[in-house]
Design a protein around this motif. Sequence first.
Motif, short mmCIF file in Angstrom:
data_model
loop_
_atom_site.label_atom_id
_atom_site.label_comp_id
_atom_site.label_asym_id
_atom_site.label_seq_id
_atom_site.Cartn_x
_atom_site.Cartn_y
_atom_site.Cartn_z
N GLU A 50 0.86 -1.19 0.00
CA GLU A 50 0.00 0.00 0.00
C GLU A 50 0.89 1.23 0.00
OE1 GLU A 50 -3.19 -0.51 3.14
OE2 GLU A 50 -1.94 -2.26 3.50
N HIS A 81 2.94 0.11 3.32
CA HIS A 81 2.68 -1.11 4.08
C HIS A 81 2.90 -2.32 3.18
CE1 HIS A 81 -0.13 1.18 7.05
NE2 HIS A 81 1.13 1.60 7.06
N GLU A 125 1.73 -7.57 7.96
CA GLU A 125 1.87 -6.28 7.31
C GLU A 125 3.09 -5.58 7.91
OE1 GLU A 125 -2.02 -4.52 7.07
OE2 GLU A 125 -1.17 -2.53 6.86
N ARG A 156 -7.49 -2.95 14.03
CA ARG A 156 -6.06 -2.89 13.81
C ARG A 156 -5.36 -1.92 14.73
NH1 ARG A 156 -6.09 -3.88 8.16
NH2 ARG A 156 -7.37 -5.73 7.95
MG MG Z 1 -3.12 -1.83 5.59
#
Ligand code: MG
Length: 724
Positions: free
Chosen positions: A221, A348, A475, A461
């Motif tokens: 990302e 990420h 991640e 998260r």
């Molecule tokens: Mg993410």
Amino acid sequence: MGSRVLGEAISSIRDWAVTEAKEPRIPRPAEAFGSLVFSDEVQQTRLPKPVYHALRRTMTHGEPLDMSVADAVASAMKEWAVEHGATHYTHWFQPLTGITAEKHDSFLSPTSDGKAVLEFSGKELVRGEPDASSFPSGGMRSTFEARGYTAWDPTSPPWLLRSGHETTLVIPTAFVSWTGEALDKKTPLLRSMEALSKQAVRVLKLFGSTAERVVTTCGPEQEYFLIDQYFYLSRPDLINAGRTLFGAKPPKGQELEDQYFGAIPDRVMAFMSEVETELYKVGVPVKTRHNEVAPSQYEIAPVFENANVATDHQMMMMETLKRSAPKFGLACLLHEKPFAGVNGSGKHLNWSMSDDAGNNLLGPGANTHDNIQFLVFCTAVIRAVNRWQGLLRASIASAGNDHRLGANEAPPAILSIFLGDMLTDIFEQIEKGGAKSTKDGGMLDTGVLVLPKLPRDAGDRNRTSPFAFTGNKFEFRAVSSNQSIGYPNIVLNLAVTESIDYIATELEKAVKGGKTLDQAVALLLPKVIKENKQIIFNGNGYSKEWEKEAAKRGLLNLKNTVDALPQLVTKDAITLFETYKILNERELHARYEIMVETYNKTVNVEGQLMVLMANRYILPAAFEYQKDVAQSVAAVKSAGGKSVEGKKMLNGLTKLVDEFKRRTDKLAKTLEHEGASAEKHAKHFRDVVVPAMSALRETGDQLEVVIPHETWPLATYREMLFIK
Ligand code: MG
Ligand code: ADP
């Protein structure tokens, strides 16, 4: 000056809106997807069957490619490319500079009768010879062996690069020296994927799988900033360093957080749509776009792919972002920290492993057997991150990322893993030897392992963790926006490879000794978890308490690049890289040297730029204003008045200007440094130059808020971040 740039920016926004209204672009993603890729489908229709199958075998099993096959592939590739308007081809590679390199050659080949034909042979497809001498090799290529060559990577599909009216066939390649040493990021990445596959297959075999290969998958990302091009072009620091070296915080910062996931401005939306369309054409599966936390910050993310292809696609994505922005009067900033005091950008790296049938090895399954296998692989990753935390930290170290990591907005420089409450609880139970039940209804029954459905929604998260488990993948969040995902991928693959190797060996031993697989796992996992659980942390990674707690646990806290890089070349690291044949000592040292050099060069350029901007932009403006104020005070006096406040202002300003000049000269002086070694030089930059830069910036930013807008020579944060 300030107002002129502002005026240009405003008219460029208006011009864009007018054009867009007249000729709206209509994106057609489905039709466009892969239209410029020499894809599997194109290969199937254009290659003779035996050639196609031979190529497939090379791609999936790494079988060597016959020259006659290469000739046939090259010929089909050329025909396809020429039909699409290509005149040239390029071997595209990823040298150790961090960007990609390409040298274009024409298909044109003169014939004896004075005419020309378009040609492309298997030899030209398979191997290229760029003039490699000016790519950094970290001393690997002494001049007598200065040549390197590019080698076709058949596992990443060729594509057509459209630039203006030019079309070029782009062939992804690896870049190696004639002595076989890797001069790029792709070669060790491919080696690391191979190594991981070998070890992971051993574990799968124990679980009764017939999988022959495992691939690492990743989906990066990408965060970035977009600002008006006029602002960008008016700032030497943005052009030459990618970040602002001066700039006072705007009155409206990101305190309101009204941008995150907010409506996307029209011009930005049009840019995103263009980027997506261009990426679709070359086969990059872009999926997500949204506003990010900081003003003028955005994100783009693809669907995950095989890590090698994903890495190529990531480079293409960064290039497309930068290349497309000017078409909309914008500039795309990929730097980790373009604006001080405003959130920086990261990348990420979503990472997992999958077998050749496409089963995700980090996805908890529906039955006991699958769940045990999942826990084994998950444990391997936990052990890998704990054991190789220093190496992982080094893989993302750069001068730019130093501004971000640990700066109370991004993950700290301490590596830790977020597992979430449920999974942590399960691992705690396992460590204790398999208790009866876990939180939230999960059960670890006698011999029967039922995992609760692990939450996958974003709300759960922990954004402060540098390495998080997110339902079916890990991640790695500390990766920087500006870097290739090559290094972090290589290091992660390698660390996990070593871990899986260890686990496979222990399990195989136990099974050979008569244990059932379940018993073997039940014996091994508690031990591995006990030894490595220090890396698990579900709390707030930004907090001061965590730093203390991490120190107590003995976790590394390598706060900057200079501290982190030596981790690349510790004895253990060298052994690790050599054991799995990812990089030999020389290749590894070369990378270390280049990274130290890059740090030095980056800080040096920034320091020089600051001195230049101070002397040639800011000081002249400051003197001009000082003169205005002095003249005004004198005028009041000669008219018989007394300018009390004016006098005070003048004194304050004079002090500030003097201080600014002193600090400029001081910074200039610190830059006159000869390091006895690159490492000593780097320490000087970190300990002396960087603080001198901060000091100068502080005074510069104080000047910015007193000097009139008309006189201030640089686009301000308020303009750059809020005029869209
Ligand atoms: Mg993410
Ligand atoms: P989120 O749960 O964060 O919304 P997404 O499923 O949208 O997650 O994934 C975020 C990124 O992670 C995307 O790039 C996605 O393709 C990638 N991703 C998802 N599954 C995997 C996987 N198994 N391996 C690697 N990357 C993955």
